[in-house]
Design an enzyme around this catalytic site. Structure first.
Site, PDB file in Angstrom:
ATOM      1  N   LYS A 135       0.798  -1.277   0.028  1.00  0.00           N
ATOM      2  CA  LYS A 135      -0.154   0.352  -0.047  1.00  0.00           C
ATOM      3  C   LYS A 135       1.072   1.367   0.100  1.00  0.00           C
ATOM      4  O   LYS A 135       0.922   2.282  -0.878  1.00  0.00           O
ATOM      5  CB  LYS A 135      -0.907   0.156   1.134  1.00  0.00           C
ATOM      6  CG  LYS A 135      -2.076   1.506   1.155  1.00  0.00           C
ATOM      7  CD  LYS A 135      -2.542   1.800   2.120  1.00  0.00           C
ATOM      8  CE  LYS A 135      -1.532   2.375   3.083  1.00  0.00           C
ATOM      9  NZ  LYS A 135      -2.517   2.877   4.760  1.00  0.00           N
ATOM     10  N   ASP A 188      -6.450   0.508   0.438  1.00  0.00           N
ATOM     11  CA  ASP A 188      -6.537   0.951   2.010  1.00  0.00           C
ATOM     12  C   ASP A 188      -8.242   0.125   2.725  1.00  0.00           C
ATOM     13  O   ASP A 188      -8.469  -0.448   1.420  1.00  0.00           O
ATOM     14  CB  ASP A 188      -6.472   2.119   2.267  1.00  0.00           C
ATOM     15  CG  ASP A 188      -7.522   2.944   2.152  1.00  0.00           C
ATOM     16  OD1 ASP A 188      -8.384   2.725   1.351  1.00  0.00           O
ATOM     17  OD2 ASP A 188      -7.343   3.942   2.743  1.00  0.00           O
TER      18      ASP A 188
END
Length: 210
Positions: A121, A139
């Protein structure tokens, strides 16, 4: 998997709703974004921006983080939470950048995820926002909304990322992630999503099942 025509409609709606979507973290270069993204774990972007306003004046290069006393760095990032782990990661990050990359942030996912404190991420945030490369950021917001829309059935962020990469045009990857984050904060919240005002409700499996 979602029908291609439905995906086109979803992307068009997101472009109209969030035309200026981007990371909420303040940064001037890839190193600053990398550090800010590490600090953003379990912390609001607003709080991170307050901390980095001072942090980035004190630490300007990877060498500065590498040479910083750990206790001082802990105090500098304390208010972002989990400050000991974050300080350790950021110091290790600085050392790794100096030792392996001449102090520069690498521009590939493979190299980024080998750095301390950097997962997929974080790497994708930096690739998309700092380097302008196509990158799908997953996320909690992106994962949740993607499942509700019917773009994935997976909980695992990496599997969600690959499902989205398979279905979305590459030139939409970066914007989609940031648009989903905006949408998740404003409308498609974890609890009590505002389906009645959501522009995606007609295309959403979750909304249609209510």
């Amino acid at each position: 998997m979602k029908k291609k025509e439905d995906i086109k409609k979803i992307l068009a709606i997101l472009d109209r709703k969030y035309p200026q979507a981007k990371t909420s973290l303040n940064f001037k270069n890839p190193l600053e974004l990398l550090v800010a993204t590490i600090l953003s774990a379990q912390c609001t972007d607003e709080r991170v921006n307050q901390v980095t306003a001072k942090l980035f004046k004190k630490y300007r290069r990877a060498e500065d983080y590498a040479q910083a006393p750990l206790t001082a760095l802990e105090e500098d990032v304390r208010s972002t939470g989990f400050f000991r782990n974050k300080a350790k990661s950021i110091k290790g990050l600085g050392q790794a950048l100096v030792e392996r990359h001449q102090g520069r942030v690498p521009e590939t996912l493979e190299e980024l995820v080998k750095l301390p404190g950097v997962g997929r991420k974080t790497a994708n945030v930096v690739l998309g926002a700092a380097f302008g490369q196509p990158a799908v950021v997953v996320d909690t917001h992106v994962g949740r909304i993607s499942r509700r829309l019917g773009l994935t059935a997976h909980e695992d962020p990496v599997k969600v990322e690959f499902d989205l990469m398979d279905q979305l045009p590459q030139d939409k990857w970066t914007n989609f992630g940031f648009q989903m984050i905006y949408h998740g904060r404003k409308i498609c919240t974890s609890r009590k999503p505002k389906c009645e005002i959501c522009p995606l409700s007609d295309l959403c499996d979750f909304a249609r099942s209510k």
